[in-house]
Design a protein around this motif. Sequence first.
Motif, PDB file in Angstrom:
ATOM      1  N   TYR A 132    -105.318 -33.981  37.105  1.00  0.00           N
ATOM      2  CA  TYR A 132    -106.440 -34.879  37.393  1.00  0.00           C
ATOM      3  C   TYR A 132    -107.796 -34.202  37.259  1.00  0.00           C
ATOM      4  O   TYR A 132    -108.829 -34.812  37.451  1.00  0.00           O
ATOM      5  CB  TYR A 132    -106.325 -35.410  38.835  1.00  0.00           C
ATOM      6  CG  TYR A 132    -104.992 -36.048  39.132  1.00  0.00           C
ATOM      7  CD1 TYR A 132    -104.660 -37.282  38.561  1.00  0.00           C
ATOM      8  CD2 TYR A 132    -104.074 -35.427  39.965  1.00  0.00           C
ATOM      9  CE1 TYR A 132    -103.428 -37.860  38.818  1.00  0.00           C
ATOM     10  CE2 TYR A 132    -102.848 -36.003  40.234  1.00  0.00           C
ATOM     11  CZ  TYR A 132    -102.529 -37.222  39.654  1.00  0.00           C
ATOM     12  OH  TYR A 132    -101.320 -37.796  39.907  1.00  0.00           O
ATOM     13  N   GLU A 179     -94.450 -31.048  46.889  1.00  0.00           N
ATOM     14  CA  GLU A 179     -95.519 -31.296  47.850  1.00  0.00           C
ATOM     15  C   GLU A 179     -96.772 -31.832  47.177  1.00  0.00           C
ATOM     16  O   GLU A 179     -97.646 -32.384  47.822  1.00  0.00           O
ATOM     17  CB  GLU A 179     -95.821 -30.019  48.657  1.00  0.00           C
ATOM     18  CG  GLU A 179     -94.669 -29.687  49.578  1.00  0.00           C
ATOM     19  CD  GLU A 179     -94.889 -28.433  50.432  1.00  0.00           C
ATOM     20  OE1 GLU A 179     -96.039 -28.128  50.756  1.00  0.00           O
ATOM     21  OE2 GLU A 179     -93.881 -27.784  50.765  1.00  0.00           O
ATOM     22  N   SER A 191     -96.874 -34.373  45.574  1.00  0.00           N
ATOM     23  CA  SER A 191     -96.863 -35.832  45.607  1.00  0.00           C
ATOM     24  C   SER A 191     -96.915 -36.406  47.015  1.00  0.00           C
ATOM     25  O   SER A 191     -97.123 -37.591  47.194  1.00  0.00           O
ATOM     26  CB  SER A 191     -95.618 -36.354  44.889  1.00  0.00           C
ATOM     27  OG  SER A 191     -94.474 -35.844  45.549  1.00  0.00           O
ATOM     28  N   THR A 192     -96.758 -35.561  48.032  1.00  0.00           N
ATOM     29  CA  THR A 192     -96.601 -36.135  49.366  1.00  0.00           C
ATOM     30  C   THR A 192     -97.859 -36.103  50.230  1.00  0.00           C
ATOM     31  O   THR A 192     -97.973 -36.865  51.168  1.00  0.00           O
ATOM     32  CB  THR A 192     -95.487 -35.407  50.151  1.00  0.00           C
ATOM     33  OG1 THR A 192     -95.807 -34.019  50.193  1.00  0.00           O
ATOM     34  CG2 THR A 192     -94.144 -35.594  49.487  1.00  0.00           C
ATOM     35  N   SER A 193     -98.790 -35.218  49.921  1.00  0.00           N
ATOM     36  CA  SER A 193     -99.906 -35.082  50.847  1.00  0.00           C
ATOM     37  C   SER A 193    -100.926 -36.196  50.699  1.00  0.00           C
ATOM     38  O   SER A 193    -101.193 -36.698  49.603  1.00  0.00           O
ATOM     39  CB  SER A 193    -100.572 -33.719  50.624  1.00  0.00           C
ATOM     40  OG  SER A 193    -101.939 -33.784  50.902  1.00  0.00           O
ATOM     41  N   PHE A 194    -101.507 -36.558  51.820  1.00  0.00           N
ATOM     42  CA  PHE A 194    -102.545 -37.590  51.846  1.00  0.00           C
ATOM     43  C   PHE A 194    -103.726 -37.193  50.971  1.00  0.00           C
ATOM     44  O   PHE A 194    -104.229 -37.979  50.161  1.00  0.00           O
ATOM     45  CB  PHE A 194    -103.009 -37.803  53.289  1.00  0.00           C
ATOM     46  CG  PHE A 194    -104.326 -38.507  53.409  1.00  0.00           C
ATOM     47  CD1 PHE A 194    -104.414 -39.877  53.179  1.00  0.00           C
ATOM     48  CD2 PHE A 194    -105.476 -37.805  53.726  1.00  0.00           C
ATOM     49  CE1 PHE A 194    -105.628 -40.539  53.285  1.00  0.00           C
ATOM     50  CE2 PHE A 194    -106.696 -38.458  53.826  1.00  0.00           C
ATOM     51  CZ  PHE A 194    -106.772 -39.820  53.605  1.00  0.00           C
ATOM     52  N   ILE A 201    -103.845 -35.074  48.554  1.00  0.00           N
ATOM     53  CA  ILE A 201    -103.514 -34.991  47.142  1.00  0.00           C
ATOM     54  C   ILE A 201    -103.481 -36.384  46.507  1.00  0.00           C
ATOM     55  O   ILE A 201    -103.810 -36.557  45.340  1.00  0.00           O
ATOM     56  CB  ILE A 201    -102.204 -34.191  46.967  1.00  0.00           C
ATOM     57  CG1 ILE A 201    -102.530 -32.717  47.217  1.00  0.00           C
ATOM     58  CG2 ILE A 201    -101.602 -34.402  45.609  1.00  0.00           C
ATOM     59  CD1 ILE A 201    -101.338 -31.819  47.331  1.00  0.00           C
ATOM     60  N   SER A 202    -103.165 -37.381  47.311  1.00  0.00           N
ATOM     61  CA  SER A 202    -103.176 -38.745  46.781  1.00  0.00           C
ATOM     62  C   SER A 202    -104.594 -39.161  46.383  1.00  0.00           C
ATOM     63  O   SER A 202    -104.788 -40.130  45.670  1.00  0.00           O
ATOM     64  CB  SER A 202    -102.592 -39.723  47.809  1.00  0.00           C
ATOM     65  OG  SER A 202    -103.510 -39.886  48.884  1.00  0.00           O
ATOM     66  N   LYS A 203    -105.575 -38.436  46.878  1.00  0.00           N
ATOM     67  CA  LYS A 203    -106.975 -38.729  46.532  1.00  0.00           C
ATOM     68  C   LYS A 203    -107.420 -37.983  45.267  1.00  0.00           C
ATOM     69  O   LYS A 203    -108.572 -38.111  44.834  1.00  0.00           O
ATOM     70  CB  LYS A 203    -107.904 -38.318  47.690  1.00  0.00           C
ATOM     71  CG  LYS A 203    -107.597 -39.011  49.009  1.00  0.00           C
ATOM     72  CD  LYS A 203    -107.936 -40.485  48.924  1.00  0.00           C
ATOM     73  CE  LYS A 203    -107.453 -41.230  50.166  1.00  0.00           C
ATOM     74  NZ  LYS A 203    -107.335 -42.680  49.927  1.00  0.00           N
ATOM     75  N   HIS A 208    -109.001 -39.903  42.236  1.00  0.00           N
ATOM     76  CA  HIS A 208    -110.350 -40.377  42.523  1.00  0.00           C
ATOM     77  C   HIS A 208    -111.382 -39.262  42.405  1.00  0.00           C
ATOM     78  O   HIS A 208    -112.458 -39.444  41.830  1.00  0.00           O
ATOM     79  CB  HIS A 208    -110.389 -40.991  43.935  1.00  0.00           C
ATOM     80  CG  HIS A 208    -111.757 -41.465  44.331  1.00  0.00           C
ATOM     81  ND1 HIS A 208    -112.334 -42.589  43.780  1.00  0.00           N
ATOM     82  CD2 HIS A 208    -112.666 -40.950  45.183  1.00  0.00           C
ATOM     83  CE1 HIS A 208    -113.542 -42.760  44.294  1.00  0.00           C
ATOM     84  NE2 HIS A 208    -113.769 -41.775  45.149  1.00  0.00           N
TER      85      HIS A 208
END
Lengths: 384, 384
Positions: free
Chosen positions: A31, A55, A57-60, A62-64, A67
Amino acid sequence: MRNYTQTLDHFNFGTNSYNTFLQRYAISFKYWGGANTSSPIFVTLGGEGEVVIDEFSTSFVISKAPHFKSLLVIIEHRYYGESNPFGSKEEAYKNSSTLQYLSSEQALADCAQLITDLKKNLSAENSPVIVVGGSYGGMLAAWLRLKYPHITIGALASSAPILYFDDIVPHNGYCSVATHDFRESSESCYRTIKNSWHEIKKTATQHDGLTALSQMFNTCRPLTSAEELTLVLEKIYIGSAQYNDPFYNPVDTLCEAIDKDPQEIDPLRRIAYGVNAGNDISKCLKVVSVEEMIENDRLSGWRWQACTEMVMPIECTGDEQMFETSPFNLTDYMLHCKTLFNVLPRPHWITTEYGGRNIKEVLKDFGSDIIFSNGLRDPYSSGG
Amino acid sequence: MRNYTQTLDHFNFGTNSYNTFLQRYAISFKYWGGANTSSPIFVTLGGEGEVVIDEFSTSFVISKAPHFKSLLVIIEHRYYGESNPFGSKEEAYKNSSTLQYLSSEQALADCAQLITDLKKNLSAENSPVIVVGGSYGGMLAAWLRLKYPHITIGALASSAPILYFDDIVPHNGYCSVATHDFRESSESCYRTIKNSWHEIKKTATQHDGLTALSQMFNTCRPLTSAEELTLVLEKIYIGSAQYNDPFYNPVDTLCEAIDKDPQEIDPLRRIAYGVNAGNDISKCLKVVSVEEMIENDRLSGWRWQACTEMVMPIECTGDEQMFETSPFNLTDYMLHCKTLFNVLPRPHWITTEYGGRNIKEVLKDFGSDIIFSNGLRDPYSSGG
């Protein structure tokens, strides 16, 4: 996964200090906006366990990443997973002379050095770094922001009990919150557990009592003491309260099973049913003897850390709490550590090195940009 | 002077880490308002030398003690003065295995632990602590405030060249400022010194040239090389510029003597007169051979620190500067350290551990309450 050539001892300059070892880290450019943009670098700090690439894919945080167009990095903590300073785990965990470099200060310096070098190699010296971690990894994230403000501009520390040291918070906070979790789920479940310790002891002293308990709880091998059963049950309750996720048995699920048969008045039968519910008949309750526990502790990096600087005075006391009463006794704690590793804990060191008592003033003073997130049902939130 | 039982190794937990040693400190209750008032504690951090109790009377901050009703503390740095971790200085400085614990990180942790314990013993947990220091002691004061914000609310760092590392400031800053000091004092003095290096070399290669130089400069023993004279002269100029106090020869006094006889056209005679002026005829110019210098370095704690983490890349280059040209050569520097102590310096470590490059943003961000004071004639101000 990549390897970084890491310095063994950042703070002394003896012959061994110049040894290096391979520290594992993972990196994802998926990204990333690139070095010339203001895109940040999110660095997840591993805690007391192996880092798995999943990991990402799992962290809050990292989901950002999409963006923020951020570069993603995960750093494995020295002495855990493959990041072994002495070849094999067996060798690294041999004794205090090889384990001595396993400390939070060395781990933070590892991160500082790795991040600095990585940014240089990517010509990303100007990219802001946010560090992230959970539990012990969360403590490290908060401490890295405090101690290395030139390296990271902010931290997200999840469930990081950085105040559970010395006498900063009540020692029974952990057990009180865990108790509260159960009580909130079911008053009857809470009472059943609270009353069970006495019943276990009583049954164990009866003729063939241990055999009866072994059968009732479907233990994998016959119990040799009441303590063995107490230990395994407490571990189950703590796991449910602390993680409350499907891997462990969530508190609600566990309590529903314990409460299942309103006709059953024997608290032990209720609990036996509860902890084995959902298991195949073939899956027995794993019992660990005191000797086995000591052997496991000897190979546990976290136990070493707890026996040196990470002295968290957790005790289960108070009329309301549901666990077997066990006050925190520093002398016993120290003797246990002496037996395990031939070291003595330094119970006041963490608060000297990282503070804690006046954390609010320090954070206010330093405009610190640390987010502490705590699940209020996590027993460690009492120190977070 | 009092003794504090200090931990040898704060960051590792090997067998030796548990050794302790007696660290000296001085304390004065003369002006203190007491633990129950908001009176502050002024803590002076010793640098690379013995702490003498007289320092209570000389510091600027301490002169403010009566006004602030402050408690006064001076801490001696480990491995200096009497604060010796291994009994005798001889033993402590034996080799890298005993010297390894001499590092700035350990010294800061010493201060953190001593201050924490002292406040506890005085029931002065709420008294604000201001740390003070000059030169290396000033760096420690700044770094203590940055790294231990829970222990000190502010620092006064005098003449602390915390930026003279890596490539943060120009490497020739030190020599440029020293040159500027001399030039500002007297253009003719500056030219005389600048031209002398070539003359020294030329004279030394002539028949009986070294004997002539020895007589001219009144050296305590015959010179064996031109380098010996160069070294002693540079040391005098640097001492004058850096300290500019009566103990050394202040720059103005030295230049006045060098400029004294306008009829004298030989730059060497002018300098010889200048550096010996004011001395008794019996007081000769002390010459140190390269071998003696190496021997002195081996017993110098600061040299050990410079050979491990405190790598300050000082060089004398540029057309305008007055010293003999000597570029900073990291390879030579490292080889010298290898010879002296069998260690290799870590030239990038200080900037990784304490930052520097983005110091302004970090300080702004952290509202840090650090006062950096620099005498602009101090050559180290180029890194301050």
